[in-house]
Design a protein around this motif. Structure first.
Motif, short mmCIF file in Angstrom:
data_model
loop_
_atom_site.label_atom_id
_atom_site.label_comp_id
_atom_site.label_asym_id
_atom_site.label_seq_id
_atom_site.Cartn_x
_atom_site.Cartn_y
_atom_site.Cartn_z
N SER A 60 -4.69 12.67 9.74
CA SER A 60 -3.85 11.86 8.85
C SER A 60 -2.51 12.55 8.57
N PRO A 61 -1.40 11.79 8.62
CA PRO A 61 -0.10 12.39 8.28
C PRO A 61 -0.01 12.75 6.79
N LEU A 62 -1.01 12.33 6.02
CA LEU A 62 -0.97 12.66 4.58
C LEU A 62 -1.54 14.05 4.29
N ILE A 63 -2.17 14.65 5.33
CA ILE A 63 -2.71 16.01 5.15
C ILE A 63 -1.52 16.92 4.83
N GLY A 64 -1.71 17.80 3.87
CA GLY A 64 -0.60 18.69 3.51
C GLY A 64 0.03 18.30 2.18
N LEU A 65 -0.16 17.03 1.78
CA LEU A 65 0.34 16.66 0.44
C LEU A 65 -0.52 17.38 -0.59
N PRO A 66 0.05 17.72 -1.75
CA PRO A 66 -0.77 18.39 -2.77
C PRO A 66 -1.96 17.52 -3.16
N GLU A 67 -3.12 18.14 -3.38
CA GLU A 67 -4.30 17.35 -3.77
C GLU A 67 -5.22 18.17 -4.66
N GLN A 134 1.79 -4.01 -0.82
CA GLN A 134 1.20 -5.25 -1.33
C GLN A 134 -0.15 -4.99 -1.97
N LYS A 135 -0.65 -6.02 -2.68
CA LYS A 135 -1.99 -5.86 -3.24
C LYS A 135 -3.01 -5.99 -2.12
N PRO A 136 -3.99 -5.08 -2.03
CA PRO A 136 -4.95 -5.13 -0.94
C PRO A 136 -5.70 -6.45 -0.92
N ALA A 426 1.96 -2.29 3.64
CA ALA A 426 1.82 -3.44 4.55
C ALA A 426 2.43 -3.12 5.91
N VAL A 427 3.25 -2.04 5.98
CA VAL A 427 3.88 -1.61 7.23
C VAL A 427 3.89 -0.08 7.23
N ASP A 428 4.16 0.52 8.38
CA ASP A 428 4.39 1.97 8.37
C ASP A 428 5.67 2.20 7.59
N THR A 429 5.64 3.07 6.60
CA THR A 429 6.82 3.24 5.76
C THR A 429 6.90 4.69 5.27
N THR A 430 7.74 4.96 4.31
CA THR A 430 7.84 6.32 3.75
C THR A 430 7.94 6.24 2.24
N ILE A 431 7.52 7.31 1.59
CA ILE A 431 7.82 7.48 0.16
C ILE A 431 8.40 8.89 0.04
N LYS A 438 0.70 2.40 7.72
CA LYS A 438 0.25 1.07 7.31
C LYS A 438 -1.23 1.15 6.88
N GLY A 439 -1.56 0.48 5.81
CA GLY A 439 -2.96 0.46 5.36
C GLY A 439 -3.29 1.50 4.31
N THR A 440 -2.36 2.47 4.08
CA THR A 440 -2.64 3.51 3.07
C THR A 440 -2.68 2.89 1.66
N ARG A 441 -3.68 3.28 0.90
CA ARG A 441 -3.75 2.82 -0.49
C ARG A 441 -2.82 3.66 -1.37
N VAL A 442 -1.96 2.98 -2.12
CA VAL A 442 -1.05 3.67 -3.04
C VAL A 442 -1.47 3.26 -4.45
N ILE A 443 -1.79 4.25 -5.26
CA ILE A 443 -2.34 3.93 -6.59
C ILE A 443 -1.29 4.24 -7.64
#
Ligand code: HEM
Length: 559
Positions: A60-67, A134-136, A426-431, A438-443
């Motif tokens: 996952s490209p999210l690996i490395g974010l603080p957790e 978007q809302k899942p 809803a698309v591959d994007t960045t924050i 795409k598909g990542t849940r953002v809470i």
């Protein structure tokens, strides 16, 4: 993480067809079924290994974010998330995990979640890239049964259209005329509550052998709050008095109470909807599904009848009502069925949330008696007594009571009625330049952000209405509670998907709180709950004390 069951079934069917093509016909069906099931099992196994282990741990490209630390091998932070109230573990993470605006955590089956925590990250998700998130669909399916596909659940162009056409009904120039209705219903509710408390007090005011003071009785405030907010949204939103204040057994009130009561089967369905499509979950033969369908039918019928009434008035040129439905109907932008969906949304989104705010307000005033007394002094010296039946209040009078507004804002910050909400890329994007597939849940978690020390300062965790008062003449920071950014206050979110009813809700909340605190003195019944850690909270779409908020309410003279 929804299971790609269509793909699995198609691959299994095709494989089974070719594998069994040469089999003798008497065995063929048996072998076909066996191959089909085996095909499913192999794909399911591969899918689970990929999604639960390989993707979140290696690719996952999210690996490395603080957790947060202490993940379980298969279920990340699920144990703590499921045990605690929505948003509470994140409240701690936001203040203890060093981050640059994003925190990643894993839930059931290691499904990844990203939590935006800085003003920049929140600004991107809520405003500049709002329609990337978007809302899942699973969440939409579950809620659409009770809310309809109204403004809250519409997406993309459909959402833009609906929002544009509903905005005028929620504009301040319109809401300001509703203050008189908010006040009238608050006064009516307080009168009924007063009669009930005096009647209970007269029966012998004894609580666990403790003699209660004169004119005092024990009552559960959450229920009163729901009945009053249901009547307010009825009259001011839809032009119909549901009469829930006078009749606690009112069918609409009972329907919502049943839907919102904590329920094991509802929880099971929520968990199943993580992996199964919404329509499939809705069809499972569980009692809860029947209850929801029955409730949804009743709410839909009620809304349809309301629209018919209004349309008749419109056709006869007699529609001069101020309520939101009348304004929406006059715009001519909506079909009848779409209006039904909007009404279902307003009913649900517009009464439980404010009732939750009222409940937390009373809890906070029980914990902070000095705030309660100061607030009562302001109300009694500036607003007409509730005994004056014909007295009206205006938006000017309510909006210019500094302490009342400070208390309301602080309650909404400290206990946001909607503790968290979910989006899906809803698309591959960045924050903040970080890739978000795409598909990542953002809470988005008002419960955590509203108490973030980096946004509110070291006293973020303290209930302090004074933060909303000016510290000197012309102090502009007071309007945002002296936070470092507007995004620090997430109770109504921000941007194109923020709460459209914000102005309505704030005015309604201020009127209700003023009427209650002007008339009653509140004290907590169970002293253990004076420590917030002992308050058991029911999470979900809105947040409430799990066992209700039981208080000793005293009817005060002189106003
Ligand atoms: C204290 C009371 C309230 C709170 C805390 C609150 C909070 C919220 C929040 C957080 C959202 C965004 C949900 C999401 O996108 O996930 C929202 C949306 C919405 N709220 Fe409220 N709300 C309140 C009262 C009301 C009232 C009184 C109404 C109607 C009269 C209302 C109508 C709506 C609608 C229609 C939306 C959808 C807006 C859109 O997506 O464009 N709310 N609310």
């Amino acid at each position: 993480m929804a299971l790609p069951w269509r793909t699995f079934s198609a691959v299994s069917l095709i494989t089974a067809y070719f594998v069994t093509a040469g089999y003798p016909s008497q065995w063929r069906i048996l072998w076909f079924v066996t191959n089909f099931l085996a095909g499913w099992a192999v794909q399911l196994f591969g899918f689970v290994i990929w999604r639960v282990v390989l993707w979140p741990k290696l690719f996952s490209p999210l690996i490395g974010l603080p957790e947060p630390s202490g993940n379980s091998f298969f279920n990340g932070q699920w144990k703590i998330i499921s045990e605690k109230t929505s948003g509470v573990p994140m409240m701690e993470w936001v203040n203890t995990i060093p981050h640059d605006g994003l925190i990643r955590y894993q839930g059931l089956f290691n499904i990844e979640r990203v939590m935006p925590c800085s003003a920049k990250a929140l600004g991107e998700v809520l405003v500049t890239k709002n329609y990337d998130f978007q809302k899942p669909s699973q969440m939409r399916w579950g809620l659409a049964r009770i809310l309809g596909i109204g403004l809250l659940l519409a997406e993309g162009e459909e959402h833009k259209f609906q929002r544009r056409n509903l905005l005028p009904a929620f504009a301040f120039r319109h809401v300001k005329d509703l203050y008189a209705t908010f006040w009238k219903i608050s006064r009516e509710g307080v009168q009924v509550m007063t009669e009930q408390i005096l009647a209970d007090a007269a029966k012998g005011p004894v609580l666990d052998d403790e003699k209660l003071p004169e004119n005092t009785a024990v009552t559960e405030v959450g229920n009163w709050a729901s009945r009053m907010t249901l009547d307010i949204i009825g009259v001011a939103g839809l032009g119909r008095d549901f009469n829930a204040i006078h009749d606690p057994n009112n069918e609409l009130n009972q329907t919502y109470r049943t839907l919102l009561a904590p329920n094991k089967q509802a929880r099971i369905l929520d968990i199943l909807s993580i992996i199964l499509p919404g329509w499939m979950v809705a069809k499972l033969p569980l009692k809860r599904n029947g209850t929801v369908s029955h409730a949804a039918d009743f709410i839909r019928q009620t809304c349809r009848a309301l629209i018919e009434e209004k349309k008749t008035k419109l056709a006869e040129n007699k529609l001069h009502d101020l309520d939101i439905l009348s304004v929406a109907l006059e715009s001519g932008a909506f079909t009848d069925e779409n209006l039904v969906d909007q009404l279902m949304t307003f009913l649900a989104a517009g009464h439980e949330t404010t009732a939750s705010a009222m409940t937390w307000a009373i809890y906070m005033l029980c914990l902070h008696q000095d705030v309660q007394t100061r607030l009562r002094d302001e109300i009694r010296s500036h607003l007409p007594s509730l005994s004056e039946d014909t007295a009206e209040v205006t938006s000017q009078e309510i909006d210019h009571l500094p302490y009342l507004n400070a208390v309301c804002n602080e309650v909404l910050r400290y206990y946001p009625p909607a503790p968290l909400t979910i989006r899906e890329a809803a698309v591959d994007t960045t924050i903040c330049d970080h890739p978000i597939p795409k598909g990542t849940r953002v809470i988005i978690i008002p419960n955590a952000i509203n108490r973030s020390k980096s946004l509110w300062g070291e006293d973020a965790d303290k209930f302090n209405p004074d933060r909303w008062l000016p510290k000197f003449e012309g102090d502009k920071g007071a309007a945002s509670g002296h936070a470092t950014s507007n995004y620090a206050f997430l109770t109504f979110l921000h941007g194109p998907r923020s709460c459209i009813g914000q102005g309505f809700a704030k005015a309604e909340f201020a009127c209700l709180l003023a009427a209650w605190v002007g008339r009653f003195q509140f004290e907590i019944r169970d002293k253990a709950e004076l420590d917030e850690k002992n308050m058991v909270i029911k999470g979900g779409i809105t947040m409430r004390p799990a066992n209700g908020l039981w208080v000793k309410a005293t009817v005060l003279d002189g106003w």
